[in-house]
Design a protein around this motif. Sequence first.
Motif, short mmCIF file in Angstrom:
data_model
loop_
_atom_site.label_atom_id
_atom_site.label_comp_id
_atom_site.label_asym_id
_atom_site.label_seq_id
_atom_site.Cartn_x
_atom_site.Cartn_y
_atom_site.Cartn_z
N VAL A 136 0.91 -1.03 -0.02
CA VAL A 136 0.09 -0.03 0.14
C VAL A 136 0.93 1.33 -0.11
CG1 VAL A 136 -1.80 1.18 1.30
CG2 VAL A 136 -1.79 -1.26 1.00
N LEU A 137 1.56 1.29 1.11
CA LEU A 137 2.69 2.69 1.08
C LEU A 137 3.41 3.04 -0.12
CD1 LEU A 137 3.58 2.45 4.88
CD2 LEU A 137 1.53 3.85 3.75
N PRO A 138 4.13 2.21 -0.82
CA PRO A 138 5.04 2.52 -1.93
C PRO A 138 3.66 3.02 -3.13
CG PRO A 138 5.71 0.37 -1.17
CD PRO A 138 4.43 0.63 -0.35
N GLN A 139 2.72 2.54 -3.00
CA GLN A 139 1.93 3.07 -4.25
C GLN A 139 1.34 4.41 -3.85
OE1 GLN A 139 -0.62 -0.21 -6.21
NE2 GLN A 139 -0.17 -1.16 -4.46
N ALA A 140 0.96 4.47 -2.53
CA ALA A 140 0.39 5.70 -2.02
C ALA A 140 1.28 6.82 -2.16
CB ALA A 140 0.06 5.52 -0.66
N PHE A 141 2.71 6.60 -1.72
CA PHE A 141 3.70 7.35 -1.83
C PHE A 141 3.75 8.06 -3.18
CE2 PHE A 141 8.18 8.61 -3.15
CZ PHE A 141 8.37 9.58 -2.15
N ARG A 142 3.58 7.16 -4.15
CA ARG A 142 3.91 7.61 -5.90
C ARG A 142 2.66 8.47 -5.97
NH1 ARG A 142 1.88 5.39 -10.65
NH2 ARG A 142 2.90 5.73 -12.33
N LEU A 143 1.28 8.05 -5.55
CA LEU A 143 0.05 8.93 -5.74
C LEU A 143 0.01 10.15 -4.92
CD1 LEU A 143 -2.44 6.04 -5.71
CD2 LEU A 143 -1.78 7.02 -7.66
N SER A 144 0.59 10.38 -4.03
CA SER A 144 0.88 11.56 -3.19
C SER A 144 1.73 12.50 -3.60
CB SER A 144 0.67 11.08 -1.74
OG SER A 144 2.12 10.58 -1.33
N LEU A 145 2.79 12.24 -4.36
CA LEU A 145 4.14 12.80 -4.35
C LEU A 145 3.85 14.43 -4.84
CD1 LEU A 145 7.11 12.87 -4.05
CD2 LEU A 145 7.37 12.02 -6.44
N PRO A 146 2.91 14.58 -5.94
CA PRO A 146 2.67 15.89 -6.29
C PRO A 146 2.19 16.74 -5.34
CG PRO A 146 1.81 14.45 -8.06
CD PRO A 146 2.12 13.69 -7.00
N ALA A 147 0.85 16.24 -4.59
CA ALA A 147 0.37 17.00 -3.58
C ALA A 147 1.41 17.28 -2.19
CB ALA A 147 -0.79 16.40 -3.01
N THR A 148 2.31 16.35 -1.94
CA THR A 148 3.26 16.55 -1.07
C THR A 148 4.18 17.92 -1.38
OG1 THR A 148 3.13 14.11 -0.35
CG2 THR A 148 5.00 15.45 0.30
N ILE A 149 4.60 17.58 -2.67
CA ILE A 149 5.58 18.91 -3.00
C ILE A 149 4.71 20.03 -2.99
CG2 ILE A 149 6.90 19.76 -4.98
CD1 ILE A 149 7.23 16.71 -6.11
N GLY A 150 3.40 20.14 -3.29
CA GLY A 150 2.56 21.31 -3.29
C GLY A 150 2.76 21.92 -1.70
N ILE A 209 5.68 15.63 -12.23
CA ILE A 209 5.18 14.53 -11.68
C ILE A 209 3.65 13.91 -11.99
CG2 ILE A 209 5.04 13.20 -9.55
CD1 ILE A 209 7.59 14.35 -8.77
N GLU A 210 2.82 15.26 -11.74
CA GLU A 210 1.42 14.90 -11.91
C GLU A 210 0.95 14.56 -13.13
OE1 GLU A 210 -2.80 17.43 -10.33
OE2 GLU A 210 -0.93 18.35 -10.56
N ARG A 211 1.48 15.11 -14.26
CA ARG A 211 1.42 14.80 -15.68
C ARG A 211 1.87 13.51 -15.83
NH1 ARG A 211 3.07 20.31 -16.14
NH2 ARG A 211 5.36 19.70 -16.62
#
Length: 218
Positions: A136-150, A209-211
């Motif tokens: 779960v966490l590896p996939q969640a980290f990838r999905l959340s990266l744009p929002a985390t950077i924001g 990353i989001e794109r």
Amino acid sequence: METPTLGPDELLFILKGLMWTLILAAIGFGGGIPFGLGVALARTAERRWLRWTATGWIALFQGTPLLLQLFVFFYGFALFGLRIPPWAAVAIALTAHASAFLGEIWRGAIQAVSKGQTEAAHALGLHYGSRMRDIVLPQAFRLSLPATIGFLVQLLKGTSLAAIVGFIELTRSGQIVSNSVFRPLLVFGIVGALYFALCWPLSLWGGRIERRLALGVR
């Protein structure tokens, strides 16, 4: 009477403020990562009291201004006879603030991971720790990266509020220099350019990353 000028000493003072802005952002973001992960896991836990506790924490720090949080942490400890330096109060406030926002970001990313994968892992007999760590966490980290950077961009700009408790970061150092050389437009133009140089590349990186993630979904 000699007119004050913006010289090397003043520029060095502004750069020192920039250094403290980076340090505060690093402390707040770095401290917010483990606490935010704990909030996200509690927010998605099966036990109701953990979800309620995490929900209350998020509501508290997302529902109140960062400026108010800085005031409470700086002056609140003094009510109990604890005198802490401004940088420590600001670091604690930024860490708590970041943990709530990162926790909510990561909560959404965890819940965005397909339930079929977690159900399959559960059927294979993987315990909770293995399911979260390996699936779960590896996939969640990838999905959340744009929002985390924001959020990191927001946190960098939010450190400017530390000036209200007497901490000299980039904005406060610019104010001090402006008051000494009487060139506010020039001084705050430099301060704004430094903030832009920090935040704009991060925004571009997050957008890129989001794109890429959007292309991967198609």
